[in-house]
Scaffold this active site. Structure first.
Site, mmCIF file in Angstrom:
data_model
loop_
_atom_site.group_PDB
_atom_site.id
_atom_site.type_symbol
_atom_site.label_atom_id
_atom_site.label_comp_id
_atom_site.label_asym_id
_atom_site.label_seq_id
_atom_site.Cartn_x
_atom_site.Cartn_y
_atom_site.Cartn_z
ATOM 1 N N ASP A 107 6.241 -19.565 5.797
ATOM 2 C CA ASP A 107 5.816 -19.040 7.106
ATOM 3 C C ASP A 107 4.301 -19.039 7.257
ATOM 4 O O ASP A 107 3.565 -18.985 6.259
ATOM 5 C CB ASP A 107 6.346 -17.626 7.368
ATOM 6 C CG ASP A 107 7.785 -17.641 7.883
ATOM 7 O OD1 ASP A 107 8.432 -16.581 7.819
ATOM 8 O OD2 ASP A 107 8.259 -18.701 8.331
ATOM 9 N N ARG A 108 3.865 -19.131 8.547
ATOM 10 C CA ARG A 108 2.433 -19.174 8.855
ATOM 11 C C ARG A 108 1.838 -20.530 8.543
ATOM 12 O O ARG A 108 1.578 -21.320 9.454
ATOM 13 C CB ARG A 108 1.664 -18.069 8.134
ATOM 14 C CG ARG A 108 2.113 -16.664 8.494
ATOM 15 C CD ARG A 108 1.491 -16.216 9.780
ATOM 16 N NE ARG A 108 1.691 -14.765 9.968
ATOM 17 C CZ ARG A 108 1.423 -14.124 11.081
ATOM 18 N NH1 ARG A 108 0.959 -14.781 12.114
ATOM 19 N NH2 ARG A 108 1.621 -12.828 11.179
HETATM 20 O O1 LIG Z 1 2.935 -12.953 8.451
HETATM 21 C C1 LIG Z 1 2.324 -12.114 7.788
HETATM 22 O O2 LIG Z 1 1.114 -12.037 7.711
HETATM 23 C C2 LIG Z 1 3.128 -11.149 7.044
HETATM 24 N N1 LIG Z 1 3.194 -11.108 5.721
HETATM 25 N N2 LIG Z 1 4.028 -10.132 5.420
HETATM 26 N N3 LIG Z 1 4.489 -9.534 6.547
HETATM 27 C C3 LIG Z 1 3.936 -10.161 7.583
HETATM 28 C C4 LIG Z 1 4.222 -9.811 8.969
HETATM 29 C C5 LIG Z 1 5.182 -8.849 9.230
HETATM 30 C C6 LIG Z 1 5.491 -8.518 10.543
HETATM 31 C C7 LIG Z 1 4.859 -9.124 11.596
HETATM 32 C C8 LIG Z 1 3.871 -10.068 11.327
HETATM 33 C C9 LIG Z 1 3.562 -10.413 10.022
#
Ligand SMILES: O=C(O)c1nn[nH]c1-c1ccccc1
Ligand SMILES: [Mn+2]
Ligand SMILES: [Mn+2]
Ligand SMILES: [Mn+2]
Length: 333
Positions: A107-108
């Site tokens: 993700d990301r």
């Molecule tokens: O995407 C992220 O940065 C992340 N890493 N762990 N949790 C998140 C997260 C959780 C909820 C909403 C957005 C990011």
């Protein structure tokens, strides 16, 4: 999968019934050059690793032998070229150089399938020298919204995403190092009475997704706070735990500290709660925006924590979330 045929002109190393270092080295280079591996091999890796991690305990217990280093890494979030930098600086996984990745592999960042397949290939090759904790981004809801599902479908197909999703549900939730460090992605609990035995007894296979309550959700979602006691989560899921909560948990369970990830730290790591709660984050220049460094922790048989920092490296011009499910974005605006 067995019936699938890899064309004779396939230019990569072939995979037989067992993983090899040669295959990993070739796959690593292919991914650096924007190439993929054959679909047949993706399925083989996913099926093999799902079986391996499914049978692991919910809390894996690891002792570090004399001639071995165990490196603990935090979130990598699809930042493949930064993971290559970490391996360049610190050494690649091997029989004597063990690694533990503490969740949020994907993700990301837009090289999430590359990171996931590389971690899984290493897990298959060295199942007792390479360890994986589930993060809150190894879940369907996050993968739908933050890019991994879209990337799987764009680079491979929907079945690959469904197999990854099944593998994420099978992942252990914590790793205990030398009976002293409790490593998990998020953090501690709304209940003071949770013991390591409760984690050992937790049947993670009963519930594929962490949901909105319970031990699994809290292990993947909670965050430390500086104020004593407990407080509300800033994320809307889970809660926050103070230094007294950490001290009581470590005391009750005979621990030196907990090591967790889940949050960016400008220095890549941070020792909090009087050194009993350590955050380690391994995605430098997070999402190509935050000016944070990355970090990792080297642990030898003396169980001393050696913190190392590293910086982001250039990568091909593909933005974070390049494959994200745009319909989700449009529904958010
Ligand atoms: O995407 C992220 O940065 C992340 N890493 N762990 N949790 C998140 C997260 C959780 C909820 C909403 C957005 C990011
Ligand atoms: Mn994260
Ligand atoms: Mn997280
Ligand atoms: Mn970057």
């Amino acid at each position: 999968v067995e019936s699938m045929a890899v064309p004779s002109d396939y230019d990569g190393v072939h995979l037989g019934s067992e993983m090899t270092q040669e295959f990993i080295d070739d796959m690593t280079e292919r991914f650096k050059n924007g190439k993929k591996i054959h679909m047949k091999y993706v399925y083989q890796i996913l099926i093999a690793v799902t079986k391996i991690v499914y049978d692991e305990p919910t809390m894996k217990e690891v002792q570090v032998p004399d001639d071995t280093t165990l490196t603990v890494c935090g979130d990598t979030h699809g930042q493949y070229f930064d993971l290559m930098e970490l391996f360049r600086l610190n050494g690649k996984p091997s029989e004597k150089h063990w690694y533990l990745f503490n969740g949020d592999f994907v993700d990301r960042g837009s090289w999430s399938t590359e990171i996931a397949l590389l971690l899984y290939a290493n897990k298959w090759l060295h199942p007792e020298a390479f360890f994986l904790n589930r993060g809150n981004h190894e879940t369907d809801d996050m993968n739908r919204a933050y890019g991994f599902e879209g990337e799987c479908k764009a680079k491979y197909n929907d079945r690959v995403f469904r197999l990854f999703s099944e593998s994420f549900s099978a992942l252990p939730l914590a790793t205990l190092i030398g009976d002293k460090y409790f490593v998990l992605h998020g953090g501690l609990f709304s209940d003071d009475n949770v013991t390591l035995d409760d984690i050992r007894k937790l049947n993670r296979h009963k519930q594929r997704q962490p949901g909105q309550s319970g031990l699994m959700m809290e292990m993947l979602w909670t965050d430390p706070q500086t104020e004593p006691g407990r407080g509300p989560s800033k994320r809307g899921v889970g809660m926050q735990f103070g230094p007294d909560v950490t001290a009581r948990f470590c005391e009750k369970n005979g621990l030196e500290a907990i090591i967790r990830s889940h949050e960016v730290r400008m220095d890549g790591y941070q020792e909090e709660h009087n050194g009993k709660c350590i955050t380690v984050f391994s995605a430098p220049k997070y999402c190509d925006m935050t000016e944070n460094r990355g970090a990792y922790i080297n642990i030898g048989s003396d169980l001393k924590l050696n913190f190392h920092q590293f910086d982001a490296v250039p990568h091909p011009d593909i933005r974070p979330m390049a494959y994200a499910n745009n319909s989700m974005m449009s529904s958010l605006v």
